[in-house]
Design a protein around this motif. Sequence first.
Motif, mmCIF file in Angstrom:
data_model
loop_
_atom_site.group_PDB
_atom_site.id
_atom_site.type_symbol
_atom_site.label_atom_id
_atom_site.label_comp_id
_atom_site.label_asym_id
_atom_site.label_seq_id
_atom_site.Cartn_x
_atom_site.Cartn_y
_atom_site.Cartn_z
ATOM 1 N N ASP A 115 -21.273 72.187 -38.319
ATOM 2 C CA ASP A 115 -22.344 71.261 -37.943
ATOM 3 C C ASP A 115 -22.333 70.994 -36.446
ATOM 4 O O ASP A 115 -23.390 70.906 -35.807
ATOM 5 C CB ASP A 115 -22.190 69.938 -38.702
ATOM 6 N N PHE A 116 -21.142 70.861 -35.878
ATOM 7 C CA PHE A 116 -21.023 70.596 -34.444
ATOM 8 C C PHE A 116 -21.611 71.747 -33.633
ATOM 9 O O PHE A 116 -22.363 71.527 -32.676
ATOM 10 C CB PHE A 116 -19.554 70.391 -34.077
ATOM 11 N N ARG A 117 -21.277 72.969 -34.025
ATOM 12 C CA ARG A 117 -21.783 74.125 -33.280
ATOM 13 C C ARG A 117 -23.298 74.224 -33.398
ATOM 14 O O ARG A 117 -23.978 74.592 -32.429
ATOM 15 C CB ARG A 117 -21.122 75.403 -33.792
ATOM 16 N N ARG A 118 -23.829 73.890 -34.560
ATOM 17 C CA ARG A 118 -25.279 73.933 -34.730
ATOM 18 C C ARG A 118 -25.965 72.861 -33.875
ATOM 19 O O ARG A 118 -27.033 73.100 -33.309
ATOM 20 C CB ARG A 118 -25.626 73.742 -36.207
ATOM 21 N N GLN A 119 -25.354 71.689 -33.764
ATOM 22 C CA GLN A 119 -25.945 70.604 -32.988
ATOM 23 C C GLN A 119 -25.868 70.852 -31.484
ATOM 24 O O GLN A 119 -26.694 70.341 -30.727
ATOM 25 C CB GLN A 119 -25.245 69.288 -33.327
ATOM 26 N N HIS A 120 -24.879 71.623 -31.047
ATOM 27 C CA HIS A 120 -24.683 71.871 -29.617
ATOM 28 C C HIS A 120 -24.841 73.355 -29.300
ATOM 29 O O HIS A 120 -24.085 73.923 -28.512
ATOM 30 C CB HIS A 120 -23.303 71.375 -29.177
#
Length: 296
Positions: free
Chosen positions: A173-178
Amino acid sequence: IAMGATIALTAYYFHTISWAGFISNALILPIFPIFMGIAVLIILLACGDMNIDALNHIADMLVTYANSVARFISQLPFSVTKEVYFSEYDVLFYFICITFLTLFIKRRKWLYMNLCIANCAFAVVLHTLTLNSFPTSGCVAFNAYDCTPIVFYQDGNAYYWTPDDGSKFKPEDFRRQHTGFFAAHGIDTFTEANDSSKIQNVALRSPYARIFSHTILMAGNNRWKKITGEKKVNIDFCVITKRFNGTVEDLARLYNINHMVISGNVYEPNTPSIIDQCRRFGIKCLNLREKSLIID
Protein backbone atom coordinates in the motif's frame (compact mmCIF):
# COMPACT_ATOMS: atom_id res chain seq x y z
CA ILE A 1 -8.23 9.80 -29.40
CA ALA A 2 -9.47 10.45 -25.88
CA MET A 3 -6.81 8.13 -24.43
CA GLY A 4 -4.11 9.78 -26.50
CA ALA A 5 -5.15 13.17 -25.15
CA THR A 6 -5.22 12.08 -21.51
CA ILE A 7 -2.30 9.65 -21.34
CA ALA A 8 0.01 12.40 -20.07
CA LEU A 9 -2.41 13.34 -17.30
CA THR A 10 -2.71 9.69 -16.28
CA ALA A 11 1.07 9.41 -16.10
CA TYR A 12 1.31 12.66 -14.13
CA TYR A 13 -1.36 11.93 -11.53
CA PHE A 14 -1.21 8.13 -11.27
CA HIS A 15 2.34 7.43 -12.57
CA THR A 16 1.08 4.63 -14.80
CA ILE A 17 0.50 4.24 -18.54
CA SER A 18 -2.05 1.71 -19.77
CA TRP A 19 -0.95 0.55 -23.21
CA ALA A 20 -3.60 -2.15 -23.26
CA GLY A 21 -6.29 0.51 -23.20
CA PHE A 22 -5.75 1.21 -26.89
CA ILE A 23 -6.28 -2.47 -27.75
CA SER A 24 -9.21 -3.03 -25.42
CA ASN A 25 -10.97 0.11 -26.65
CA ALA A 26 -10.57 -1.01 -30.25
CA LEU A 27 -12.24 -4.32 -29.38
CA ILE A 28 -14.91 -3.01 -27.02
CA LEU A 29 -15.99 0.38 -28.38
CA PRO A 30 -17.59 -1.01 -31.59
CA ILE A 31 -20.19 -2.90 -29.53
CA PHE A 32 -21.09 0.08 -27.35
CA PRO A 33 -23.64 1.63 -29.75
CA ILE A 34 -25.42 -1.73 -29.89
CA PHE A 35 -25.32 -2.09 -26.11
CA MET A 36 -26.58 1.46 -25.53
CA GLY A 37 -29.42 0.98 -27.99
CA ILE A 38 -30.49 -2.26 -26.32
CA ALA A 39 -30.19 -0.66 -22.86
CA VAL A 40 -32.44 2.26 -23.88
CA LEU A 41 -34.96 -0.16 -25.37
CA ILE A 42 -34.99 -2.27 -22.20
CA ILE A 43 -35.61 0.85 -20.09
CA LEU A 44 -38.47 2.00 -22.32
CA LEU A 45 -40.07 -1.44 -22.23
CA ALA A 46 -39.67 -1.55 -18.45
CA CYS A 47 -41.61 1.72 -18.20
CA GLY A 48 -44.52 -0.06 -19.87
CA ASP A 49 -44.20 -3.12 -17.62
CA MET A 50 -42.86 -5.13 -20.54
CA ASN A 51 -39.88 -7.45 -20.49
CA ILE A 52 -38.18 -9.29 -23.36
CA ASP A 53 -35.79 -11.95 -22.13
CA ALA A 54 -33.91 -12.02 -25.43
CA LEU A 55 -32.86 -8.38 -25.06
CA ASN A 56 -31.69 -8.97 -21.49
CA HIS A 57 -29.72 -11.98 -22.64
CA ILE A 58 -28.03 -10.01 -25.44
CA ALA A 59 -27.15 -7.18 -23.04
CA ASP A 60 -25.63 -9.67 -20.59
CA MET A 61 -23.59 -11.24 -23.39
CA LEU A 62 -22.22 -7.86 -24.46
CA VAL A 63 -21.26 -6.95 -20.88
CA THR A 64 -19.62 -10.35 -20.39
CA TYR A 65 -17.68 -9.90 -23.63
CA ALA A 66 -16.43 -6.44 -22.60
CA ASN A 67 -15.37 -7.65 -19.15
CA SER A 68 -13.61 -10.70 -20.59
CA VAL A 69 -11.65 -8.62 -23.09
CA ALA A 70 -10.62 -6.09 -20.44
CA ARG A 71 -9.62 -8.85 -18.00
CA PHE A 72 -7.59 -10.75 -20.60
CA ILE A 73 -5.73 -7.71 -21.91
CA SER A 74 -4.99 -6.40 -18.41
CA GLN A 75 -3.12 -9.64 -17.68
CA LEU A 76 -0.75 -9.21 -20.62
CA PRO A 77 2.83 -8.40 -19.53
CA PHE A 78 2.95 -5.18 -21.55
CA SER A 79 -0.51 -3.95 -20.57
CA VAL A 80 0.60 -1.38 -17.98
CA THR A 81 3.82 0.50 -17.34
CA LYS A 82 3.97 1.35 -13.66
CA GLU A 83 5.97 3.90 -11.67
CA VAL A 84 6.39 6.35 -14.52
CA TYR A 85 7.69 9.77 -13.54
CA PHE A 86 5.93 12.57 -15.40
CA SER A 87 6.41 16.18 -14.34
CA GLU A 88 4.16 19.14 -15.07
CA TYR A 89 6.64 20.20 -17.77
CA ASP A 90 6.32 16.81 -19.43
CA VAL A 91 2.54 17.26 -19.51
CA LEU A 92 2.93 20.73 -21.03
CA PHE A 93 5.29 19.56 -23.76
CA TYR A 94 3.06 16.57 -24.47
CA PHE A 95 0.05 18.78 -25.20
CA ILE A 96 2.18 21.17 -27.25
CA CYS A 97 3.25 18.17 -29.31
CA ILE A 98 -0.38 17.06 -29.71
CA THR A 99 -1.28 20.58 -30.85
CA PHE A 100 1.44 20.69 -33.52
CA LEU A 101 0.54 17.19 -34.68
CA THR A 102 -3.13 18.14 -35.01
CA LEU A 103 -2.22 21.26 -37.01
CA PHE A 104 -0.03 19.16 -39.30
CA ILE A 105 -2.85 16.69 -39.97
CA LYS A 106 -5.34 19.47 -40.70
CA ARG A 107 -3.16 21.85 -42.72
CA ARG A 108 -0.56 19.46 -44.17
CA LYS A 109 2.29 21.87 -43.50
CA TRP A 110 5.63 20.30 -42.58
CA LEU A 111 6.45 23.29 -40.43
CA TYR A 112 4.13 21.93 -37.75
CA MET A 113 5.67 18.47 -37.98
CA ASN A 114 9.16 19.94 -37.59
CA LEU A 115 7.99 21.93 -34.58
CA CYS A 116 6.45 18.77 -33.14
CA ILE A 117 9.70 16.83 -33.55
CA ALA A 118 11.75 19.67 -32.06
CA ASN A 119 9.36 19.91 -29.13
CA CYS A 120 9.61 16.15 -28.51
CA ALA A 121 13.41 16.26 -28.64
CA PHE A 122 13.55 19.15 -26.18
CA ALA A 123 11.06 17.38 -23.88
CA VAL A 124 13.14 14.18 -23.87
CA VAL A 125 16.32 16.10 -23.03
CA LEU A 126 14.59 18.03 -20.23
CA HIS A 127 13.01 14.84 -18.86
CA THR A 128 16.39 13.10 -18.83
CA LEU A 129 18.06 16.02 -17.08
CA THR A 130 15.25 16.12 -14.51
CA LEU A 131 15.60 12.42 -13.70
CA ASN A 132 19.38 12.76 -13.44
CA SER A 133 18.94 15.63 -10.98
CA PHE A 134 17.28 13.37 -8.42
CA PRO A 135 19.71 11.88 -5.89
CA THR A 136 20.49 8.19 -6.24
CA SER A 137 20.71 7.76 -2.49
CA GLY A 138 19.01 9.35 0.48
CA CYS A 139 16.78 8.91 3.48
CA VAL A 140 13.22 10.14 4.07
CA ALA A 141 10.91 9.99 7.10
CA PHE A 142 7.37 9.62 5.82
CA ASN A 143 4.25 10.74 7.61
CA ALA A 144 1.90 7.85 8.33
CA TYR A 145 -0.98 7.23 10.70
CA ASP A 146 -0.11 3.81 12.08
CA CYS A 147 3.68 4.09 12.04
CA THR A 148 6.52 6.30 10.87
CA PRO A 149 8.60 4.47 8.26
CA ILE A 150 12.16 5.60 7.66
CA VAL A 151 12.87 4.88 4.00
CA PHE A 152 16.44 4.94 2.70
CA TYR A 153 17.53 4.11 -0.81
CA GLN A 154 20.66 3.70 -2.89
CA ASP A 155 21.47 2.30 -6.32
CA GLY A 156 17.85 1.50 -7.17
CA ASN A 157 17.16 -0.39 -3.94
CA ALA A 158 15.00 0.99 -1.14
CA TYR A 159 14.55 -0.23 2.41
CA TYR A 160 12.05 0.63 5.10
CA TRP A 161 12.80 0.66 8.82
CA THR A 162 9.80 0.66 11.16
CA PRO A 163 10.95 -0.06 14.72
CA ASP A 164 7.79 1.55 16.12
CA ASP A 165 4.50 -0.21 15.25
CA GLY A 166 6.09 -1.78 12.21
CA SER A 167 3.61 -4.64 12.25
CA LYS A 168 0.95 -2.25 10.93
CA PHE A 169 3.06 -1.12 7.99
CA LYS A 170 1.91 -2.42 4.59
CA PRO A 171 4.71 -1.99 2.02
CA GLU A 172 2.45 -2.73 -0.96
CA ASP A 173 0.00 0.00 0.00
CA PHE A 174 2.84 2.38 0.83
CA ARG A 175 4.51 1.86 -2.53
CA ARG A 176 1.23 2.40 -4.34
CA GLN A 177 0.57 5.64 -2.42
CA HIS A 178 4.07 7.00 -3.10
CA THR A 179 4.51 5.81 -6.67
CA GLY A 180 5.89 9.17 -7.75
CA PHE A 181 8.71 8.96 -5.21
CA PHE A 182 9.76 5.50 -6.39
CA ALA A 183 9.53 6.49 -10.05
CA ALA A 184 11.53 9.70 -9.64
CA HIS A 185 14.40 7.96 -7.85
CA GLY A 186 14.43 4.88 -10.08
CA ILE A 187 13.75 2.47 -7.22
CA ASP A 188 13.19 -1.15 -8.24
CA THR A 189 13.10 -3.10 -4.97
CA PHE A 190 11.52 -2.24 -1.64
CA THR A 191 12.39 -4.49 1.28
CA GLU A 192 12.32 -4.39 5.06
CA ALA A 193 15.45 -3.53 7.04
CA ASN A 194 16.02 -4.69 10.61
CA ASP A 195 18.84 -5.04 13.11
CA SER A 196 20.28 -8.06 11.30
CA SER A 197 20.28 -6.44 7.85
CA LYS A 198 23.65 -5.89 6.20
CA ILE A 199 23.34 -2.78 4.06
CA GLN A 200 26.15 -0.57 2.85
CA ASN A 201 26.52 2.67 4.83
CA VAL A 202 23.69 1.61 7.17
CA ALA A 203 23.75 0.21 10.71
CA LEU A 204 20.54 -0.52 12.60
CA ARG A 205 20.10 -1.27 16.26
CA SER A 206 16.62 -0.31 17.37
CA PRO A 207 15.76 2.30 18.43
CA TYR A 208 18.96 3.70 16.86
CA ALA A 209 20.07 3.86 13.26
CA ARG A 210 23.18 5.08 11.52
CA ILE A 211 22.13 5.89 7.96
CA PHE A 212 24.50 7.62 5.55
CA SER A 213 26.54 9.18 8.39
CA HIS A 214 23.42 10.44 10.21
CA THR A 215 22.37 9.10 13.61
CA ILE A 216 18.63 8.63 14.07
CA LEU A 217 16.71 7.83 17.25
CA MET A 218 13.14 6.53 17.06
CA ALA A 219 11.68 7.65 20.39
CA GLY A 220 8.44 5.75 20.09
CA ASN A 221 8.71 3.52 23.13
CA ASN A 222 10.71 3.25 26.34
CA ARG A 223 13.80 1.66 24.81
CA TRP A 224 15.43 5.07 24.45
CA LYS A 225 15.40 5.37 28.28
CA LYS A 226 17.67 2.35 28.70
CA ILE A 227 20.83 4.13 27.63
CA THR A 228 23.74 3.86 30.05
CA GLY A 229 26.85 5.97 30.41
CA GLU A 230 27.81 9.36 31.72
CA LYS A 231 28.35 11.04 28.37
CA LYS A 232 25.43 12.20 26.26
CA VAL A 233 24.93 10.53 22.89
CA ASN A 234 24.85 12.76 19.81
CA ILE A 235 21.66 12.36 17.78
CA ASP A 236 21.14 14.09 14.44
CA PHE A 237 17.42 13.34 14.17
CA CYS A 238 15.15 12.22 16.99
CA VAL A 239 11.75 11.07 15.73
CA ILE A 240 8.88 11.23 18.22
CA THR A 241 6.01 8.90 17.36
CA LYS A 242 2.61 8.25 18.92
CA ARG A 243 3.98 5.74 21.45
CA PHE A 244 6.37 8.30 22.94
CA ASN A 245 6.03 8.47 26.71
CA GLY A 246 8.14 11.26 28.12
CA THR A 247 9.17 14.86 27.57
CA VAL A 248 11.74 16.71 25.51
CA GLU A 249 13.54 17.45 28.76
CA ASP A 250 13.88 13.70 29.38
CA LEU A 251 15.42 13.25 25.95
CA ALA A 252 17.72 16.27 26.33
CA ARG A 253 19.00 14.84 29.59
CA LEU A 254 20.33 11.77 27.77
CA TYR A 255 21.07 13.00 24.25
CA ASN A 256 22.51 15.94 22.34
CA ILE A 257 19.77 16.34 19.74
CA ASN A 258 20.18 18.50 16.64
CA HIS A 259 16.70 18.03 15.15
CA MET A 260 13.47 16.89 16.75
CA VAL A 261 10.99 15.35 14.32
CA ILE A 262 7.32 15.04 15.31
CA SER A 263 5.51 12.27 13.49
CA GLY A 264 2.09 12.89 12.03
CA ASN A 265 0.64 10.13 14.19
CA VAL A 266 1.43 11.98 17.43
CA TYR A 267 -1.71 13.11 19.23
CA GLU A 268 -2.19 16.54 17.66
CA PRO A 269 -3.04 18.49 20.87
CA ASN A 270 0.36 17.42 22.25
CA THR A 271 2.28 18.84 19.30
CA PRO A 272 2.36 22.54 20.42
CA SER A 273 3.74 21.50 23.81
CA ILE A 274 6.54 19.47 22.18
CA ILE A 275 7.41 22.37 19.86
CA ASP A 276 7.51 24.78 22.80
CA GLN A 277 9.80 22.47 24.76
CA CYS A 278 12.13 22.21 21.76
CA ARG A 279 12.38 26.00 21.62
CA ARG A 280 13.29 26.17 25.29
CA PHE A 281 16.11 23.66 24.81
CA GLY A 282 17.31 25.19 21.54
CA ILE A 283 16.45 22.13 19.47
CA LYS A 284 15.34 22.54 15.87
CA CYS A 285 11.87 21.07 15.43
CA LEU A 286 10.13 19.65 12.37
CA ASN A 287 6.48 18.61 12.22
CA LEU A 288 5.86 15.89 9.62
CA ARG A 289 2.28 17.11 9.28
CA GLU A 290 3.70 20.24 7.68
CA LYS A 291 6.91 19.14 6.00
CA SER A 292 8.68 15.89 5.17
CA LEU A 293 12.07 15.02 6.59
CA ILE A 294 14.59 14.51 3.81
CA ILE A 295 18.08 13.44 4.86
CA ASP A 296 20.73 13.75 2.16
